[in-house]
Design a protein around this motif. Sequence first.
Motif, PDB file in Angstrom:
ATOM      1  N   UNK A 216      -9.193  10.657 -37.003  1.00 25.44           N
ATOM      2  CA  UNK A 216      -7.889  11.276 -36.914  1.00 25.44           C
ATOM      3  C   UNK A 216      -7.227  10.822 -35.618  1.00 25.44           C
ATOM      4  N   UNK A 217      -5.937  10.575 -35.688  1.00 21.60           N
ATOM      5  CA  UNK A 217      -5.212  10.153 -34.484  1.00 21.60           C
ATOM      6  C   UNK A 217      -4.935  11.348 -33.576  1.00 21.60           C
ATOM      7  N   UNK A 218      -4.638  11.047 -32.326  1.00 23.80           N
ATOM      8  CA  UNK A 218      -4.327  12.096 -31.350  1.00 23.80           C
ATOM      9  C   UNK A 218      -3.028  12.789 -31.738  1.00 23.80           C
ATOM     10  N   UNK A 219      -2.946  14.099 -31.537  1.00 22.62           N
ATOM     11  CA  UNK A 219      -1.699  14.818 -31.811  1.00 22.62           C
ATOM     12  C   UNK A 219      -0.563  14.270 -30.951  1.00 22.62           C
ATOM     13  N   UNK A 220       0.620  14.193 -31.532  1.00 19.22           N
ATOM     14  CA  UNK A 220       1.780  13.687 -30.799  1.00 19.22           C
ATOM     15  C   UNK A 220       2.876  14.755 -30.840  1.00 19.22           C
ATOM     16  N   UNK A 221       3.303  15.182 -29.641  1.00 18.31           N
ATOM     17  CA  UNK A 221       4.332  16.212 -29.504  1.00 18.31           C
ATOM     18  C   UNK A 221       5.317  15.746 -28.444  1.00 18.31           C
ATOM     19  N   UNK A 222       6.602  15.940 -28.703  1.00 16.99           N
ATOM     20  CA  UNK A 222       7.620  15.642 -27.691  1.00 16.99           C
ATOM     21  C   UNK A 222       8.609  16.798 -27.659  1.00 16.99           C
ATOM     22  N   UNK A 223       8.978  17.195 -26.452  1.00 15.65           N
ATOM     23  CA  UNK A 223       9.925  18.295 -26.258  1.00 15.65           C
ATOM     24  C   UNK A 223      11.121  17.766 -25.477  1.00 15.65           C
ATOM     25  N   UNK A 224      12.315  17.983 -26.014  1.00 19.81           N
ATOM     26  CA  UNK A 224      13.561  17.603 -25.351  1.00 19.81           C
ATOM     27  C   UNK A 224      14.273  18.878 -24.909  1.00 19.81           C
ATOM     28  N   UNK A 225      14.872  18.861 -23.725  1.00 19.53           N
ATOM     29  CA  UNK A 225      15.634  20.006 -23.261  1.00 19.53           C
ATOM     30  C   UNK A 225      17.047  19.606 -22.900  1.00 19.53           C
ATOM     31  N   UNK A 226      17.996  20.481 -23.252  1.00 19.27           N
ATOM     32  CA  UNK A 226      19.398  20.239 -22.931  1.00 19.27           C
ATOM     33  C   UNK A 226      20.096  21.588 -22.823  1.00 19.27           C
ATOM     34  N   UNK A 227      20.545  21.926 -21.623  1.00 19.19           N
ATOM     35  CA  UNK A 227      21.217  23.217 -21.448  1.00 19.19           C
ATOM     36  C   UNK A 227      20.279  24.357 -21.774  1.00 19.19           C
ATOM     37  N   UNK A 228      20.654  25.174 -22.751  1.00 16.16           N
ATOM     38  CA  UNK A 228      19.850  26.327 -23.144  1.00 16.16           C
ATOM     39  C   UNK A 228      19.133  26.090 -24.472  1.00 16.16           C
ATOM     40  N   UNK A 229      18.958  24.836 -24.856  1.00 13.93           N
ATOM     41  CA  UNK A 229      18.354  24.506 -26.136  1.00 13.93           C
ATOM     42  C   UNK A 229      17.216  23.511 -25.946  1.00 13.93           C
ATOM     43  N   UNK A 230      16.151  23.682 -26.726  1.00  9.17           N
ATOM     44  CA  UNK A 230      15.077  22.692 -26.731  1.00  9.17           C
ATOM     45  C   UNK A 230      14.867  22.214 -28.162  1.00  9.17           C
ATOM     46  N   UNK A 231      14.376  20.992 -28.293  1.00 10.59           N
ATOM     47  CA  UNK A 231      14.009  20.416 -29.581  1.00 10.59           C
ATOM     48  C   UNK A 231      12.573  19.933 -29.471  1.00 10.59           C
ATOM     49  N   UNK A 232      11.760  20.283 -30.456  1.00 13.69           N
ATOM     50  CA  UNK A 232      10.361  19.862 -30.489  1.00 13.69           C
ATOM     51  C   UNK A 232      10.182  18.939 -31.688  1.00 13.69           C
ATOM     52  N   UNK A 233       9.639  17.744 -31.450  1.00 16.25           N
ATOM     53  CA  UNK A 233       9.279  16.840 -32.547  1.00 16.25           C
ATOM     54  C   UNK A 233       7.784  16.588 -32.462  1.00 16.25           C
ATOM     55  N   UNK A 234       7.161  16.429 -33.625  1.00 14.22           N
ATOM     56  CA  UNK A 234       5.717  16.221 -33.638  1.00 14.22           C
ATOM     57  C   UNK A 234       5.287  15.647 -34.978  1.00 14.22           C
ATOM     58  N   UNK A 235       4.127  14.979 -34.960  1.00 14.09           N
ATOM     59  CA  UNK A 235       3.527  14.567 -36.227  1.00 14.09           C
ATOM     60  C   UNK A 235       2.704  15.758 -36.751  1.00 14.09           C
ATOM     61  N   UNK A 236       2.096  15.605 -37.929  1.00 14.17           N
ATOM     62  CA  UNK A 236       1.364  16.720 -38.543  1.00 14.17           C
ATOM     63  C   UNK A 236       0.249  17.268 -37.646  1.00 14.17           C
ATOM     64  N   UNK A 237      -0.608  16.410 -37.047  1.00 11.67           N
ATOM     65  CA  UNK A 237      -1.634  16.965 -36.147  1.00 11.67           C
ATOM     66  C   UNK A 237      -1.017  17.672 -34.938  1.00 11.67           C
ATOM     67  N   UNK A 238       0.107  17.156 -34.434  1.00 11.96           N
ATOM     68  CA  UNK A 238       0.784  17.790 -33.313  1.00 11.96           C
ATOM     69  C   UNK A 238       1.326  19.163 -33.675  1.00 11.96           C
TER      70      UNK A 238
END
Length: 58
Positions: free
Chosen positions: A1-23
Motif C-alpha cells: 500500500x502506498x503512503x497516505x497523501x494529504x494536503x491542506x490549503x488555507x485562505x482567510x477563514x477557509x481551509x481545503x483538504x485534499x487526499x487520496x483514499x488512504x489519506x
Amino acid sequence: MSAPRIKVYGSGQEITVTADAPGLRLLGELLMDLASTGHDGGHHVHFEPGINGFLTTV
C-alpha cells in the motif's frame, strides 16, 4: 500500500483538504482519536513530510 497523501490549503477563514483514499482513512482515524480521547484545546497534528512519521504531502 502506498503512503497516505494529504494536503491542506488555507485562505482567510477557509481551509481545503485534499487526499487520496488512504489519506482520507488516516485523516478520519486522526479525527476520531481527537474526538474520543477528550483532548483539551491546543492539540494539533502536523502534516509536513517526516513529522509524525507517516504523513506526506500531495
